[in-house]
Design a protein around this motif. Structure first.
Motif, PDB file in Angstrom:
ATOM      1  N   GLU A  70       0.843  -1.201   0.000  1.00 28.03           N
ATOM      2  CA  GLU A  70       0.000   0.000   0.000  1.00 28.03           C
ATOM      3  C   GLU A  70       0.878   1.251   0.000  1.00 28.03           C
ATOM      4  O   GLU A  70       0.520   2.289  -0.529  1.00 28.03           O
ATOM      5  CB  GLU A  70      -0.920  -0.010   1.224  1.00 28.03           C
ATOM      6  CG  GLU A  70      -2.006   1.041   1.191  1.00 28.03           C
ATOM      7  CD  GLU A  70      -3.031   0.843   2.289  1.00 28.03           C
ATOM      8  OE1 GLU A  70      -3.503   1.859   2.828  1.00 28.03           O
ATOM      9  OE2 GLU A  70      -3.367  -0.326   2.607  1.00 28.03           O
ATOM     10  N   PHE A  71       2.033   1.130   0.625  1.00 28.20           N
ATOM     11  CA  PHE A  71       3.067   2.166   0.545  1.00 28.20           C
ATOM     12  C   PHE A  71       4.403   1.481   0.808  1.00 28.20           C
ATOM     13  O   PHE A  71       4.455   0.309   1.196  1.00 28.20           O
ATOM     14  CB  PHE A  71       2.825   3.303   1.544  1.00 28.20           C
ATOM     15  CG  PHE A  71       2.593   2.861   2.952  1.00 28.20           C
ATOM     16  CD1 PHE A  71       3.649   2.608   3.809  1.00 28.20           C
ATOM     17  CD2 PHE A  71       1.299   2.691   3.435  1.00 28.20           C
ATOM     18  CE1 PHE A  71       3.439   2.195   5.105  1.00 28.20           C
ATOM     19  CE2 PHE A  71       1.073   2.270   4.732  1.00 28.20           C
ATOM     20  CZ  PHE A  71       2.148   2.023   5.579  1.00 28.20           C
ATOM     21  N   PHE A  72       5.485   2.196   0.564  1.00 27.10           N
ATOM     22  CA  PHE A  72       6.811   1.591   0.636  1.00 27.10           C
ATOM     23  C   PHE A  72       7.714   2.384   1.570  1.00 27.10           C
ATOM     24  O   PHE A  72       7.357   3.465   2.035  1.00 27.10           O
ATOM     25  CB  PHE A  72       7.406   1.481  -0.770  1.00 27.10           C
ATOM     26  CG  PHE A  72       6.586   0.617  -1.685  1.00 27.10           C
ATOM     27  CD1 PHE A  72       6.779  -0.753  -1.716  1.00 27.10           C
ATOM     28  CD2 PHE A  72       5.588   1.168  -2.481  1.00 27.10           C
ATOM     29  CE1 PHE A  72       6.009  -1.561  -2.542  1.00 27.10           C
ATOM     30  CE2 PHE A  72       4.813   0.374  -3.311  1.00 27.10           C
ATOM     31  CZ  PHE A  72       5.024  -1.006  -3.335  1.00 27.10           C
ATOM     32  N   ALA A  73       8.885   1.825   1.822  1.00 29.90           N
ATOM     33  CA  ALA A  73       9.808   2.433   2.781  1.00 29.90           C
ATOM     34  C   ALA A  73      10.305   3.786   2.297  1.00 29.90           C
ATOM     35  O   ALA A  73      10.739   3.913   1.149  1.00 29.90           O
ATOM     36  CB  ALA A  73      10.993   1.501   3.002  1.00 29.90           C
ATOM     37  N   PRO A  74      10.236   4.809   3.136  1.00 31.65           N
ATOM     38  CA  PRO A  74      10.807   6.104   2.767  1.00 31.65           C
ATOM     39  C   PRO A  74      12.320   5.979   2.581  1.00 31.65           C
ATOM     40  O   PRO A  74      12.959   5.091   3.159  1.00 31.65           O
ATOM     41  CB  PRO A  74      10.483   6.997   3.984  1.00 31.65           C
ATOM     42  CG  PRO A  74       9.405   6.287   4.719  1.00 31.65           C
ATOM     43  CD  PRO A  74       9.624   4.830   4.474  1.00 31.65           C
ATOM     44  N   LYS A  75      12.885   6.836   1.798  1.00 34.43           N
ATOM     45  CA  LYS A  75      14.318   6.821   1.563  1.00 34.43           C
ATOM     46  C   LYS A  75      15.073   6.989   2.883  1.00 34.43           C
ATOM     47  O   LYS A  75      14.783   7.877   3.670  1.00 34.43           O
ATOM     48  CB  LYS A  75      14.694   7.955   0.607  1.00 34.43           C
ATOM     49  CG  LYS A  75      16.166   7.949   0.212  1.00 34.43           C
ATOM     50  CD  LYS A  75      16.466   9.046  -0.784  1.00 34.43           C
ATOM     51  CE  LYS A  75      17.950   9.036  -1.169  1.00 34.43           C
ATOM     52  NZ  LYS A  75      18.267  10.110  -2.150  1.00 34.43           N
ATOM     53  N   GLY A  76      16.025   6.112   3.110  1.00 28.88           N
ATOM     54  CA  GLY A  76      16.848   6.195   4.311  1.00 28.88           C
ATOM     55  C   GLY A  76      16.244   5.558   5.542  1.00 28.88           C
ATOM     56  O   GLY A  76      16.876   5.557   6.606  1.00 28.88           O
ATOM     57  N   ALA A  77      15.022   5.012   5.441  1.00 29.05           N
ATOM     58  CA  ALA A  77      14.382   4.408   6.616  1.00 29.05           C
ATOM     59  C   ALA A  77      15.069   3.101   6.988  1.00 29.05           C
ATOM     60  O   ALA A  77      15.572   2.368   6.128  1.00 29.05           O
ATOM     61  CB  ALA A  77      12.905   4.163   6.346  1.00 29.05           C
ATOM     62  N   TYR A  78      15.092   2.802   8.268  1.00 31.00           N
ATOM     63  CA  TYR A  78      15.584   1.511   8.744  1.00 31.00           C
ATOM     64  C   TYR A  78      14.462   0.502   8.522  1.00 31.00           C
ATOM     65  O   TYR A  78      13.347   0.694   9.006  1.00 31.00           O
ATOM     66  CB  TYR A  78      15.942   1.611  10.224  1.00 31.00           C
ATOM     67  CG  TYR A  78      16.477   0.340  10.827  1.00 31.00           C
ATOM     68  CD1 TYR A  78      17.620  -0.268  10.328  1.00 31.00           C
ATOM     69  CD2 TYR A  78      15.836  -0.244  11.921  1.00 31.00           C
ATOM     70  CE1 TYR A  78      18.121  -1.427  10.889  1.00 31.00           C
ATOM     71  CE2 TYR A  78      16.337  -1.404  12.497  1.00 31.00           C
ATOM     72  CZ  TYR A  78      17.474  -1.993  11.972  1.00 31.00           C
ATOM     73  OH  TYR A  78      17.968  -3.149  12.529  1.00 31.00           O
ATOM     74  N   GLN A  79      14.754  -0.593   7.793  1.00 34.20           N
ATOM     75  CA  GLN A  79      13.700  -1.530   7.401  1.00 34.20           C
ATOM     76  C   GLN A  79      13.749  -2.796   8.262  1.00 34.20           C
ATOM     77  O   GLN A  79      14.816  -3.373   8.483  1.00 34.20           O
ATOM     78  CB  GLN A  79      13.844  -1.886   5.926  1.00 34.20           C
ATOM     79  CG  GLN A  79      13.701  -0.672   5.011  1.00 34.20           C
ATOM     80  CD  GLN A  79      13.661  -1.033   3.547  1.00 34.20           C
ATOM     81  OE1 GLN A  79      13.008  -2.015   3.152  1.00 34.20           O
ATOM     82  NE2 GLN A  79      14.339  -0.248   2.715  1.00 34.20           N
ATOM     83  N   VAL A  80      12.566  -3.196   8.738  1.00 33.56           N
ATOM     84  CA  VAL A  80      12.427  -4.375   9.590  1.00 33.56           C
ATOM     85  C   VAL A  80      11.414  -5.319   8.955  1.00 33.56           C
ATOM     86  O   VAL A  80      10.257  -4.956   8.749  1.00 33.56           O
ATOM     87  CB  VAL A  80      11.945  -3.985  11.008  1.00 33.56           C
ATOM     88  CG1 VAL A  80      11.819  -5.229  11.879  1.00 33.56           C
ATOM     89  CG2 VAL A  80      12.898  -2.985  11.645  1.00 33.56           C
ATOM     90  N   ASP A  81      11.849  -6.537   8.623  1.00 30.93           N
ATOM     91  CA  ASP A  81      10.968  -7.551   8.035  1.00 30.93           C
ATOM     92  C   ASP A  81      10.515  -8.494   9.142  1.00 30.93           C
ATOM     93  O   ASP A  81      11.335  -9.185   9.754  1.00 30.93           O
ATOM     94  CB  ASP A  81      11.714  -8.318   6.946  1.00 30.93           C
ATOM     95  CG  ASP A  81      10.829  -9.346   6.240  1.00 30.93           C
ATOM     96  OD1 ASP A  81       9.632  -9.473   6.616  1.00 30.93           O
ATOM     97  OD2 ASP A  81      11.321 -10.037   5.330  1.00 30.93           O
TER      98      ASP A  81
END
Length: 203
Positions: A70-81
């Motif tokens: 529905e939306f995606f990670a903002p640039k530079g965000a720390y991503q957690v799966d």
């Protein structure tokens, strides 16, 4: 959906936050932004669970919540799966008696700072974020309540009725912990005493 506390993110019913919250979180950003994806989210507000939910957390506040892609990670965000895990808001227990059990017996003689603190940490471990405790002795609950709010102690947030009120002869395993009353005058006096001590509730 209303904003959820960041504490909702930290409670993973299947596992804890684990290594995903490690020290490799990017630093130096104008905002601390975390993008979470993959978990089954139970909102807790009566709406259906969200499969593979996505979430954006900015400076500790959940600002965006939606379905997969529905939306995606903002640039530079720390991503957690968090695929295969479940998230839900923290629970609240409005009628708890922490500190009274030593795992073998339940009663007033077990009520000590150590047992009270242990129970609050146990509540936190199982996803209970706040409790209302009925009964206190020697002001322990007030002291620990304030330490929790100041970040000087760990465990579920504590709200206390202080000693509480019971009819004389009817306190059961609570023994002499409650303020014992025999009529209206005693009860009013007890309420005033608890209010003067900044009790969070009258029980």
């Amino acid at each position: 959906m209303n904003r959820l506390s960041a504490a909702a993110f930290c409670l993973l019913m299947a596992t804890g936050c684990g290594d995903n919250s490690g020290s490799d979180t990017p630093k130096g950003h104008e905002k601390d932004v975390v993008f979470v994806s993959g978990a089954l989210l139970i909102p807790g507000d009566g709406t259906p669970p969200i499969e593979e939910a996505t979430m954006i957390i900015e400076d500790g506040v959940i600002t965006k919540l939606g379905k997969k892609r529905e939306f995606f990670a903002p640039k530079g965000a720390y991503q957690v799966d968090l695929e295969g895990k479940t998230m839900t808001p923290l629970l609240v227990n409005l009628h708890a008696y922490p500190g009274l059990s030593n795992q073998k017996e339940f009663g007033a003689k077990n009520y000590k700072r150590e047992s009270l603190s242990a129970d609050l940490n146990r509540y936190g471990y199982y996803g209970v974020g706040a409790i209302l405790a009925a009964g206190d002795s020697d002001g322990l609950a007030y002291q620990l309540r304030d330490e929790l709010r100041e970040g000087k102690a760990t465990g579920a947030q504590l709200y206390t009725s202080g000693r509480g009120i019971a009819a004389k002869g009817g306190s059961g395993v609570m023994g002499s912990i409650p303020l014992l009353v025999t009529g209206d005058a005693d009860a009013r006096k007890a309420v005033s005493e608890l209010a003067d001590r900044n009790s969070d509730a009258i029980v």
